[in-house]
Scaffold this active site. Structure first.
Site, PDB file in Angstrom:
ATOM      1  N   ASP A   1      31.694  32.041  24.154  1.00  0.00           N
ATOM      2  CA  ASP A   1      32.894  32.700  23.629  1.00  0.00           C
ATOM      3  C   ASP A   1      34.018  31.676  23.454  1.00  0.00           C
ATOM      4  OD1 ASP A   1      34.436  34.773  22.651  1.00  0.00           O
ATOM      5  OD2 ASP A   1      35.059  35.494  24.628  1.00  0.00           O
TER       6      ASP A   1
ATOM      7  N   GLU B   1      45.081  41.192  32.236  1.00  0.00           N
ATOM      8  CA  GLU B   1      46.355  40.476  32.249  1.00  0.00           C
ATOM      9  C   GLU B   1      46.224  39.138  32.968  1.00  0.00           C
ATOM     10  OE1 GLU B   1      49.233  44.449  32.597  1.00  0.00           O
ATOM     11  OE2 GLU B   1      48.915  43.153  34.335  1.00  0.00           O
TER      12      GLU B   1
END
Length: 477
Positions: free
Chosen positions: A304, A189
């Site tokens: 990424d 989160e």
């Protein structure tokens, strides 16, 4: 006292205790006598004295400034004339030159020792460390009334990487109040937090992604990564809350959110499109380049890169985030540091050589070329949301029309390696000069042969040139 029409300030041995005098002109002078600089102020009485002192105002050992208004020499300061410097002994010169060199060498050795110790500690965290929050074996002192900006300014000169000094990170993390969750994903989160009245972003990693936290913490704490297009790092902490261990990464907060989220809701004009593309290319070029020196950095490949790992700033520029999979390369030792993270990149953004397992994993250039492939896909996402001829498409991820929302490795391998498909190029893009350039760049990022792809620096230079051209067009209009 002198006689004449102009009142002057009088200072020095010739004034006989008077603070003012009268003459044809006022003067301020500086003379060198027996190696000492002597200041004088006063009056010039006769016209011959004016001619001699004022018109030939600079000699080897004196300097005179003349003026003709009342008290005009009051605030005049005459600067010291150039004089020959003293002759230093060989011993003095040796100390002055050699001492800084010795200090630099010792500092370099100390930094290397510190990096090794910190790296060792990062790899050997225990449950006790997690419970009591002693990642680096240090106990934080109270930061008191210091502001976030003050601490970050200090860190830029402390040699401690991009974030706060280790002693402060622990304290800052414990003073943060989490206010709202702004994002969730497989990684964990992201929360907006408050620290002494300022907003910060707190990324809380899930337990299965702890190696990404370790890697990102390691890179940020050992490499000076300050750049306007790289997400600003503040602190990292491992803490225990509600009987569970939490891994925190604390960074600057950007309320506009990720590029992925932003493009869902926002349309761009050509200028905004170019600003975003150039800022991402600038951040990537900074990561890829190795900078030598005490404030240098190794070359870094992201591995990424995608729109979800790029944040949008208030000024319309972007910054690159999430270095959990990053690879570092040190040219002087030819060391390739790939970290200890078994996680792979996002399948939708994987380059052909990753999908077919032909990538040269011992070659750093290979990792940079993987980033360039992904950058080309991000350009495509931005272009779809850029208006031309009054037309714009809804946001879609790359290859949305040929794979599912959660494609498998084999799905992507078939599309990219076997069928050699690329995202659709829209005809409308060629009606706009900015989008035409973006199309050319993205195609040159998607070559099947990795070595044929553009470099981040070349992309940055091309976009910078285009940006300057747009500015010139606006000025002409």
């Amino acid at each position: 006292s002198c006689t004449g029409d102009v009142e002057c300030v009088c200072e020095g041995f010739s004034c006989n205790g008077d603070q003012h005098c009268f003459g044809l002109q006022c003067f301020s002078s500086l003379s060198v006598e027996n190696g000492m600089a002597l200041q004088h102020k006063g009056c010039i009485v006769g016209s011959e004295e004016v001619a001699v002192r004022c018109k030939n105002s600079q000699t080897v050992d004196s300097l005179v400034h003349c003026c003709q208004e009342t008290l005009c020499n009051m605030n005049v300061t005459v600067e010291m004339p150039m004089v020959e410097g003293p002759n230093y002994s060989v011993t003095t010169l040796t100390i002055v030159i050699v001492a800084p060199v010795i200090v630099l060498i010792l500092s370099g050795v100390a930094i290397m020792i510190f990096r090794c110790i910190h790296h060792h500690q990062m790899e050997h965290l225990t449950a006790h460390d997690a419970e009591y929050g002693t990642i680096d074996g240090l106990i934080a002192s109270n930061v008191g009334e210091s502001t976030l900006a003050d601490l970050l300014d200090h860190s830029c000169t402390s040699g401690s990487g991009s974030g706060l000094p280790f002693l402060v990170q622990r304290t800052v993390a414990r003073q943060i109040t989490l206010s709202e969750c702004v994002g969730k994903g497989r990684y964990g989160e992201v929360w907006r937090g408050q620290w002494q009245g300022e907003s910060v972003a707190v990324k809380i990693f899930s337990s299965r992604d702890e190696k990404s936290w370790f890697r990102e913490t390691e890179i940020y704490n050992t490499v000076l990564l300050r750049h306007e297009n790289i997400l600003g790092f503040i602190a990292s902490d491992m803490t225990s809350r509600n009987s569970s261990t939490q891994l925190w990464l604390i960074t600057h907060f950007h309320e506009m959110g990720s590029l992925y989220d932003y493009l869902q809701l926002s349309m761009l004009d050509a200028s905004a499109c170019l600003r975003m593309a150039l800022s991402i290319a600038s951040g990537l070029a900074h990561l890829h380049v190795e900078i030598f020196g005490t404030q240098g950095k190794p070359a870094i490949a992201h591995r990424d890169l995608k729109s979800k790992n790029i944040l949008v700033k208030k000024n319309g520029q972007c910054c690159i985030a999430d270095l959990g999979l990053a690879v570092m390369h040190f040219q002087d030792t030819n060391e390739l540091d790939v970290g200890n993270n078994p996680k792979v990149g996002t399948k939708r953004y994987m380059a052909p050589e990753v999908l077919d397992d032909s990538i040269q994993t011992d070659c750093f250039e290979s990792y940079k070329r993987v980033d360039i492939w992904a950058f080309g896909l991000v350009l495509w996402e931005i272009a779809r949301r850029t208006i031309s001829n009054g037309i714009v498409e809804d946001y879609k991820p790359p290859f949305h029309d040929v794979v599912s929302s959660d494609p498998s490795f084999e799905d992507m391998k078939k599309v990219i390696c076997i069928d050699q498909q690329r995202p659709n190029i829209l005809n409308r893009w060629f009606s706009d000069p900015t989008l035409t350039l973006i199309v050319k760049l993205m195609k040159e990022c998607w070559y099947q042969n990795p070595s044929a792809r553009l470099t981040a620096l070349r992309i940055k230079k091309t976009l910078t040139k285009m940006d300057h051209s747009l500015d010139k067009i606006k000025e002409d209009i």
